[in-house]
Design a protein around this motif. Sequence first.
Motif, mmCIF file in Angstrom:
data_model
loop_
_atom_site.group_PDB
_atom_site.id
_atom_site.type_symbol
_atom_site.label_atom_id
_atom_site.label_comp_id
_atom_site.label_asym_id
_atom_site.label_seq_id
_atom_site.Cartn_x
_atom_site.Cartn_y
_atom_site.Cartn_z
ATOM 1 N N TYR A 31 0.846 -1.186 0.000
ATOM 2 C CA TYR A 31 0.000 0.000 0.000
ATOM 3 C C TYR A 31 0.886 1.243 0.000
ATOM 4 O O TYR A 31 1.962 1.241 0.610
ATOM 5 C CB TYR A 31 -0.894 0.030 1.249
ATOM 6 N N PRO A 32 0.444 2.319 -0.666
ATOM 7 C CA PRO A 32 1.238 3.552 -0.620
ATOM 8 C C PRO A 32 1.277 4.111 0.792
ATOM 9 O O PRO A 32 0.326 3.955 1.568
ATOM 10 C CB PRO A 32 0.490 4.485 -1.581
ATOM 11 N N LEU A 33 2.380 4.745 1.147
ATOM 12 C CA LEU A 33 2.511 5.338 2.472
ATOM 13 C C LEU A 33 1.419 6.382 2.686
ATOM 14 O O LEU A 33 1.177 7.220 1.826
ATOM 15 C CB LEU A 33 3.890 5.976 2.627
ATOM 16 N N GLU A 170 9.232 18.853 1.703
ATOM 17 C CA GLU A 170 9.810 19.879 2.573
ATOM 18 C C GLU A 170 8.742 20.835 3.111
ATOM 19 O O GLU A 170 8.842 21.319 4.243
ATOM 20 C CB GLU A 170 10.907 20.661 1.839
ATOM 21 N N ASN A 171 7.707 21.092 2.299
ATOM 22 C CA ASN A 171 6.604 21.926 2.774
ATOM 23 C C ASN A 171 5.798 21.207 3.851
ATOM 24 O O ASN A 171 5.372 21.814 4.838
ATOM 25 C CB ASN A 171 5.680 22.304 1.611
ATOM 26 N N TYR A 172 5.616 19.916 3.666
ATOM 27 C CA TYR A 172 4.903 19.124 4.662
ATOM 28 C C TYR A 172 5.685 19.070 5.973
ATOM 29 O O TYR A 172 5.113 19.154 7.065
ATOM 30 C CB TYR A 172 4.664 17.707 4.145
ATOM 31 N N ALA A 173 6.994 18.913 5.864
ATOM 32 C CA ALA A 173 7.832 18.845 7.063
ATOM 33 C C ALA A 173 7.771 20.156 7.842
ATOM 34 O O ALA A 173 7.661 20.157 9.082
ATOM 35 C CB ALA A 173 9.280 18.518 6.680
ATOM 36 N N LEU A 174 7.853 21.284 7.132
ATOM 37 C CA LEU A 174 7.796 22.583 7.787
ATOM 38 C C LEU A 174 6.446 22.798 8.461
ATOM 39 O O LEU A 174 6.378 23.274 9.607
ATOM 40 C CB LEU A 174 8.044 23.697 6.762
ATOM 41 N N ALA A 175 5.363 22.416 7.779
ATOM 42 C CA ALA A 175 4.028 22.571 8.354
ATOM 43 C C ALA A 175 3.857 21.674 9.578
ATOM 44 O O ALA A 175 3.282 22.091 10.592
ATOM 45 C CB ALA A 175 2.965 22.244 7.306
ATOM 46 N N MET A 249 3.825 11.610 4.536
ATOM 47 C CA MET A 249 4.190 13.004 4.276
ATOM 48 C C MET A 249 5.642 13.108 3.833
ATOM 49 O O MET A 249 5.979 13.913 2.952
ATOM 50 C CB MET A 249 3.945 13.856 5.525
ATOM 51 N N ALA A 250 6.511 12.304 4.440
ATOM 52 C CA ALA A 250 7.925 12.325 4.060
ATOM 53 C C ALA A 250 8.122 11.881 2.611
ATOM 54 O O ALA A 250 9.089 12.284 1.954
ATOM 55 C CB ALA A 250 8.736 11.431 4.996
ATOM 56 N N ALA A 251 7.202 11.057 2.100
ATOM 57 C CA ALA A 251 7.290 10.579 0.719
ATOM 58 C C ALA A 251 6.503 11.459 -0.252
ATOM 59 O O ALA A 251 6.469 11.180 -1.451
ATOM 60 C CB ALA A 251 6.768 9.148 0.636
#
Length: 362
Positions: A31-33, A170-175, A249-251
């Motif tokens: 399954y996709p992450l 990177e946008n997900y990580a910052l958020a 999110m990391a992927a």
Amino acid sequence: MGEKYVMTGGFLDGFEASFTKKECILEGKHYPLGYFAVEYLEVDRTLLRELERLIPIFKEEFTVFLSARDPSSAALAQQALNKAWDVLIQMPVYQHLEQHGGGVRRLLREMKELPELVDEMLTPGTGRSEMLHEWLGQLTKLPESIWDFILSTQKMLMQYFDNLPARKPENYALAFGKYRYETTLNYQMEMEEREDDKTLPEPDLPQFSFPLQVSFKAVTDASGKWGFAERIEFEELSSFLHYDLCRGMAAGNIPRRCECCGHYFLAMGAYDTRYCMRIAPGETVKTCRQVGAHRKEKQRNGTEFVRKEYQKVYNRLRGRKNRGIISVDEWNRQVAQAQELKAQAITENIDDVELKRRFEKM
């Protein structure tokens, strides 16, 4: 999920899964992450409420069994546990673990046949007594932990992810970092304000850390290529959901609310996908993505994912041709197949997960 319950120290919501950089592997299926995080954002609320109703009934019957330990009390407790399990296996993740229900459905019979172990469970200070207490606690808070995941994740997505300037990891990580910092800060401030009033309940803090048992294994992906995966044993379902969400999110995969029907879906590959593949409201055949694609300001949304995934396949095949791995004839044949799949995906709106799986086999 092994045959691990009270007798051996496991919990009804304990199981194992494997994670690669791109996939979650559960019971041998890929399954996709982020897939299961979205599944629980869309879980049937009536099942959750029924689980909330049934678990206290089981606890009551189980308490009677521990006191009486006769066939009648064992049968009633097992019946109550079976009803809760029957609801649980209709929910995401557990739908894939139904085959492990044998351990649940014979639990009370095994306990009745091993009275010395039950005696130890009822003796304060013993390891089995602690095991029993922990198991009942885990079972009791299972519905609440699912609700907490749903509500905290919805809040996070709405407040920190809806208006991102770009859809990249990177946008997900910052958020996420901002969400975690501000949530923890607000929690600490609220705890300080409540310090003088012990009657107030402790405010909720989303689950940021949890215990895991990690090992490594070799696995093959959807294309048959070998690689490493983390084999992780989770003690709680909520731990798995938070882990799957963050790995997604990391992927570049994230739950997103469809702008047409309002349901959550998994937006994959850091694309700015705004519509899901469900049948659109008021339609009998057209999907939300098909309906959305006809809206002028969002017309590219329906084909962006398809075209970019096709380009990845095209580049990969061209590299194989240039390195002499495949012949020119084989190159032409496989590119033609990829072009046919791209055209089919655009006209028929093949699901993103299925399309990615087919492209990765090329």
